[in-house]
Design a protein around this motif. Structure first.
Motif, short mmCIF file in Angstrom:
data_model
loop_
_atom_site.label_atom_id
_atom_site.label_comp_id
_atom_site.label_asym_id
_atom_site.label_seq_id
_atom_site.Cartn_x
_atom_site.Cartn_y
_atom_site.Cartn_z
N ILE A 143 14.44 -9.55 -16.43
CA ILE A 143 13.15 -9.51 -17.14
C ILE A 143 12.38 -8.28 -16.69
O ILE A 143 12.09 -8.12 -15.50
N SER A 144 12.04 -7.41 -17.64
CA SER A 144 11.43 -6.13 -17.25
C SER A 144 10.09 -5.89 -17.95
O SER A 144 9.81 -6.49 -18.98
N PRO A 145 9.27 -4.99 -17.39
CA PRO A 145 7.93 -4.74 -17.92
C PRO A 145 7.90 -3.56 -18.89
O PRO A 145 8.95 -2.98 -19.19
N TRP A 146 6.70 -3.18 -19.32
CA TRP A 146 6.58 -2.17 -20.38
C TRP A 146 6.28 -0.76 -19.87
O TRP A 146 6.19 0.17 -20.67
N ASN A 147 6.06 -0.58 -18.59
CA ASN A 147 5.58 0.74 -18.17
C ASN A 147 6.68 1.79 -18.05
O ASN A 147 6.47 2.96 -18.34
N CYS A 149 19.43 -9.63 -20.92
CA CYS A 149 18.26 -8.79 -20.67
C CYS A 149 17.10 -9.27 -21.53
O CYS A 149 17.29 -9.60 -22.70
N LYS A 150 15.91 -9.28 -20.95
CA LYS A 150 14.71 -9.54 -21.76
C LYS A 150 13.67 -8.47 -21.40
O LYS A 150 12.90 -8.61 -20.46
N PRO A 151 13.67 -7.39 -22.19
CA PRO A 151 12.66 -6.35 -21.93
C PRO A 151 11.29 -6.85 -22.36
O PRO A 151 11.19 -7.90 -23.01
N SER A 152 10.26 -6.12 -22.00
CA SER A 152 8.92 -6.51 -22.45
C SER A 152 8.87 -6.47 -23.98
O SER A 152 9.42 -5.57 -24.61
N GLU A 153 8.20 -7.45 -24.55
CA GLU A 153 8.04 -7.50 -26.01
C GLU A 153 7.23 -6.30 -26.51
O GLU A 153 7.19 -6.01 -27.71
N LEU A 154 6.56 -5.60 -25.59
CA LEU A 154 5.76 -4.44 -26.00
C LEU A 154 6.59 -3.16 -26.08
O LEU A 154 6.17 -2.17 -26.67
N THR A 212 10.65 -7.83 -12.89
CA THR A 212 9.65 -6.84 -12.52
C THR A 212 8.47 -7.00 -13.47
O THR A 212 8.66 -7.04 -14.69
N GLY A 213 7.28 -7.12 -12.90
CA GLY A 213 6.10 -7.31 -13.73
C GLY A 213 4.90 -7.66 -12.88
O GLY A 213 4.84 -7.32 -11.69
N SER A 214 3.97 -8.37 -13.48
CA SER A 214 2.71 -8.64 -12.80
C SER A 214 2.89 -9.67 -11.68
O SER A 214 3.82 -10.49 -11.72
N THR A 215 1.97 -9.63 -10.74
CA THR A 215 2.02 -10.57 -9.62
C THR A 215 1.82 -12.01 -10.11
O THR A 215 2.47 -12.93 -9.62
N GLU A 257 9.72 -7.94 -8.26
CA GLU A 257 9.01 -6.67 -8.01
C GLU A 257 7.68 -6.82 -8.73
O GLU A 257 7.65 -6.95 -9.95
N MET A 258 6.59 -6.77 -7.97
CA MET A 258 5.31 -7.12 -8.61
C MET A 258 4.27 -5.99 -8.50
O MET A 258 4.62 -4.84 -8.27
N GLY A 259 3.02 -6.34 -8.61
CA GLY A 259 1.97 -5.33 -8.77
C GLY A 259 1.57 -4.61 -7.49
O GLY A 259 2.04 -4.92 -6.39
N ILE A 280 2.01 3.08 -13.38
CA ILE A 280 3.17 2.96 -12.49
C ILE A 280 2.71 2.08 -11.34
O ILE A 280 1.60 2.28 -10.81
N CYS A 281 3.55 1.13 -10.97
CA CYS A 281 3.12 0.19 -9.93
C CYS A 281 2.80 0.92 -8.61
O CYS A 281 2.07 0.39 -7.79
N LEU A 282 3.32 2.14 -8.44
CA LEU A 282 3.12 2.88 -7.18
C LEU A 282 1.97 3.89 -7.28
O LEU A 282 1.74 4.65 -6.33
N GLU A 310 -8.58 -5.42 -7.62
CA GLU A 310 -7.61 -5.88 -8.63
C GLU A 310 -6.80 -4.70 -9.18
O GLU A 310 -7.30 -3.58 -9.23
N GLU A 311 -5.60 -5.00 -9.63
CA GLU A 311 -4.76 -3.95 -10.19
C GLU A 311 -5.26 -3.59 -11.59
O GLU A 311 -5.25 -4.43 -12.49
N ILE A 312 -5.68 -2.34 -11.77
CA ILE A 312 -6.17 -1.90 -13.09
C ILE A 312 -5.00 -1.38 -13.92
O ILE A 312 -4.92 -1.60 -15.11
#
Ligand code: NAD
Length: 465
Positions: A165-169, A191-196, A244-247, A267-269, A300-302, A400-402
């Motif tokens: 499961i992966s995020p959109w960034n 695989c399930k990528p972000s729907e975005l 990988t995605g939000s906390t 892998e989170m925020g 980017i999370c970093l 907070e994570e912006i």
């Protein structure tokens, strides 16, 4: 006749908005249409450009079933065979790097130049790196001495179906970082990528076919997290989950995985801090500090999102940072701008809310904010590099994570104090320290409670990490 991989890319790139037929799931080697469709927006225009599935429980179940069946054969293949297919896949993507970069930029909002130089090359590298790495992997073994006289060895076996499961960034970059290790070690995948941002993953499935992966080894379901993602996580036949995605979502998946006794990687925020000492070499490093805040629109999370600067240089630093930030250009991701569009309306609104909240909370916004473009991009989600100061450490913007092009600057006096303030965070991904005194660098780096600390640099690392 089934279109070739090259035809698919050509058609995707050259179709006008909403002219392309809806994307599909990819199950057991076939592209399977879904009755449940949702729209996907192009961030630079703010308009829908393609329809994608919102995979149902039944569709995910059938992808997992296919992967489970394929596992029985795939697990018996040699590492050399798997590596050959992964390398073929990498070659196919490399041969179409430019098309993937254009699509990634169109779907995600990032400048095409960034996708061309970072995202797609890194995806290719991921497949090649893991294809090679496992071939050099030797399991440790020892011969136990008398009187036991036994051979002691560790054997690594494939486990089963991995739900990825992966995020959109960083869409293809992060999905490939999950696919390659799962496949080379003999697991099959859904695989399930972000729907975005699912377009490049879907396009890549045509390369998977062309590379010769047996049906069912690689599957793709496209859709939202609440049904498609959740079904994958809770399915009894997915013993491996990589997320990988939000906390917020990661914690939920961690809890579910623990209950179901699965192997889960999360892998989170991040809310990454930069500590800038008075001795920092700003003439040399300020461009990189600025880049660390705003690369990929800050998505980017970093990325750096809190800066603590030592009092004696605080004023000078702030004005120089603002100057650098204002030099960065924002616009059409197809052109030579430093920043493209925020990924979605929802995310754009979230970042705007944080900027408004900073103003309300007494912060000073030195530069940045919403950018209104003309013409086809007038509805796009553009935000310029935004620098804010004067906020309390416990304000929402500082805690907070912006996840946008926004950085908050605060002042500190002493090392002990700044370490405590940086560590006062529920996030722990990374930090940077900037100084020309090795003691400041070492002592600060050693005291920060984060996974990675960069000293006088950012995002420099071995590519397998
Ligand atoms: P998100 O958590 O909203 O979504 C990530 C993925 O999880 C998507 O595919 C989504 O559809 C899926 N999902 C959502 N709800 C789910 C559920 N209930 N069950 C299963 N799956 C579900 O994150 P996002 O907004 O797509 O990505 C941004 C976040 O990702 C940021 O927090 C960023 O820091 C983080 N990120 C972390 C890293 C890292 O390596 N640590 C890298 C990139 C991004």
């Amino acid at each position: 006749m089934t279109p070739t991989f090259a035809d698919v890319l050509h058609k995707l790139i050259n179709s006008s908005d909403n002219e392309h037929e809806p994307l599909t799931n990819f199950i057991n080697g076939s592209f399977v249409g879904s009755d449940y469709l949702i729209g996907s927006d192009r961030p630079a225009t703010g308009k829908q450009w393609i329809q994608i599935p919102n995979a149902t429980k039944e569709e995910v179940d059938s992808a997992v079933d296919a992967a489970h069946k394929a596992f029985q054969l795939w697990k018996k293949t040699s590492v050399g065979f798997r590596a050959k297919l992964l390398n073929k896949l990498a070659d196919l993507i490399e041969a179409h790097l430019e098309q993937f970069a254009i699509l990634e930029s169109r779907d995600q909002g990032k400048p095409v130049a960034l996708a061309r130089t970072v995202d797609i090359p890194r995806c290719i590298h991921n497949f090649r790196y893991f294809a090679s790495a496992m071939q050099h992997h030797v399991s440790p073994s020892t011969i136990l001495e008398e009187p036991t006289r036994a051979l002691n060895y560790v054997k690594y076996d494939p486990i089963g179906v991995a739900g990825l499961i992966s995020p959109w960034n960083l869409p293809l970059y992060l999905l490939s970082f999950k696919m390659a290790p799962a496949l080379i070690t003999g697991n099959t995948i859904v695989c399930k990528p972000s729907e975005l941002t699912s377009v490049t993953a879907w396009a890549m499935m045509h390369a998977v076919v062309q590379a010769g992966f047996p049906p069912g080894v690689v599957n793709l379901v496209i859709g939202k997290g609440d049904v498609a993602g959740n079904t994958l996580v809770t399915h009894p036949l997915t013993p491996l989950i990589s997320f990988t995605g939000s906390t917020l979502i990661g914690k939920r998946i961690g809890e579910l995985g623990a209950k179901l006794n699965k192997k889960v990687s999360l892998e989170m925020g991040g809310k990454n801090a930069a500590v800038i000492y008075a001795s920092a070499n700003l003439d040399r490093d300020l461009p990189l500090i600025t880049r660390s805040c705003f690369l990929n629109q800050g998505e980017i999370c970093l990325c750096t999102s809190r800066i603590f600067v030592q009092r004696s240089i605080a004023e000078d630093f702030l004005s120089r940072l603002v100057e650098q930030a204002q030099k960065l250009t924002v616009g059409d991701p197809n052109k030579q701008f430093d920043l493209g569009a925020m990924n979605s309306k929802v995310h754009f609104d979230k970042v705007c809310r944080y900027i408004a909240s900073a103003k309300k909370g007494g912060g000073t916004v030195h530069c940045g904010g919403v950018v209104k473009l003309e013409g086809p991009h007038s509805e796009g989600f553009f935000i310029a590099p935004t620098v804010i100061s004067g906020l309390a450490d416990d304000s929402d913007c500082m805690t907070e994570e912006i996840f946008g092009p926004v950085v908050c600057v605060a002042v500190f006096d002493e090392m002990e104090e700044v370490v405590e303030r940086v560590n006062e965070s529920e996030y722990g991904l990374s930090a940077t320290v900037w100084s020309t005194h090795s003691e400041e660098l070492m002592n600060t780096a050693n005291s920060l409670r984060v996974g990675t600390v960069w000293c006088n640099t950012w995002m420099v690392r071995e590519k397998q990490t």
